[in-house]
Design a protein around this motif. Sequence first.
Motif, PDB file in Angstrom:
ATOM      1  N   LYS A 168      55.288  31.928  47.511  1.00 17.30           N
ATOM      2  CA  LYS A 168      55.593  33.322  47.798  1.00 17.30           C
ATOM      3  C   LYS A 168      54.660  34.201  46.977  1.00 17.30           C
ATOM      4  CE  LYS A 168      59.247  32.097  50.240  1.00 17.30           C
ATOM      5  NZ  LYS A 168      59.248  32.187  51.717  1.00 17.30           N
ATOM      6  N   GLU A 169      54.446  35.428  47.435  1.00 22.86           N
ATOM      7  CA  GLU A 169      53.584  36.335  46.683  1.00 22.86           C
ATOM      8  C   GLU A 169      54.104  36.523  45.256  1.00 22.86           C
ATOM      9  OE1 GLU A 169      50.665  37.675  47.618  1.00 22.86           O
ATOM     10  OE2 GLU A 169      50.799  36.518  49.478  1.00 22.86           O
ATOM     11  N   ALA A 170      55.425  36.514  45.101  1.00 20.17           N
ATOM     12  CA  ALA A 170      56.018  36.710  43.772  1.00 20.17           C
ATOM     13  C   ALA A 170      55.643  35.591  42.816  1.00 20.17           C
ATOM     14  CB  ALA A 170      57.540  36.820  43.886  1.00 20.17           C
ATOM     15  N   THR A 173      52.600  36.136  40.299  1.00 19.00           N
ATOM     16  CA  THR A 173      52.614  37.081  39.184  1.00 19.00           C
ATOM     17  C   THR A 173      52.534  36.363  37.837  1.00 19.00           C
ATOM     18  OG1 THR A 173      55.040  37.115  39.175  1.00 19.00           O
ATOM     19  CG2 THR A 173      53.918  38.790  40.505  1.00 19.00           C
TER      20      THR A 173
END
Length: 287
Positions: A168-170, A173
């Motif tokens: 996921k893009e998250a 981070t």
Amino acid sequence: MLRVFALRAVVLGGAIFAILNSAAFAQDKALVARGDYLVNSLLTCGNCHTPKGPPAAVAGKDFSGGLSWDEPPFKVTAPNITPDKETGIGSWTDAQIKTALRKGLKPNGTPVAMVMPSGFYEIMTERDISAVVAYLRTLKPVKNQVPDPVYKMPQGHPIPPGGDKPFKEADLTDKVKKGFYLATIAHCMECHTPFGARGRDFDNKLGAGGAEFPGPWGKSVSRNITSSKAKGLGNWTDAEIKRAITQGISKDGSKLKPPMGFPLYAKMTADDLDAVVAYLRTVPAKE
């Protein structure tokens, strides 16, 4: 009054349409730019899919079919991935291209040769895999029919540890997680992990090096990229690791050999390089 109201409605509607259309165009442009970056740096697609003539790529033939391998599992040439409808992937749907990338399956259900690191692309975020497809659509169609593959045994689909489902893009981070993601789609461990009895020995020798790659450069042997201080990168500085990745220069100043795509990795952003190095520091030492 009704005419004025109707005219205003038409003007307002046109303005809203123009704004939305402009936003969609900007979004598409950004997606293609991301795909360009991935294809021409981390994924090193041209390293295999662009034909080579001594000493460089053949001009005007980018991505139209490239390197050939005649190995125990297969005899195959990297296929044409330009939008040519007859000899490339111009007639494939977006979903079919994504399936080939992530699952190693062609539209007719046959597997691609396992030299294609499709198992390493399972991890790709939906945005990134869509970006790759969007960029491939922009390539110049080149008509070039490569020989059909010959499979001498069933083709595998090796997936590195932790790479079995899309990120996921998250997840990106976190610096180390991002580095793992980038190193995976760059398929570092495909070349830097030696073979065991059942293919790449990810369980016991992840990143230990030792795989041999014959070519016009002679024979190169992949390096140990684990955190081992004796055999790997444990005693290298961050700058030395980055120089090896982007310039092909070892810690001692000696020149590293292909097929590692140093000129392509040189296009990586500073943040991405930092993340990859941070991840490599965490790879368990293997001697």
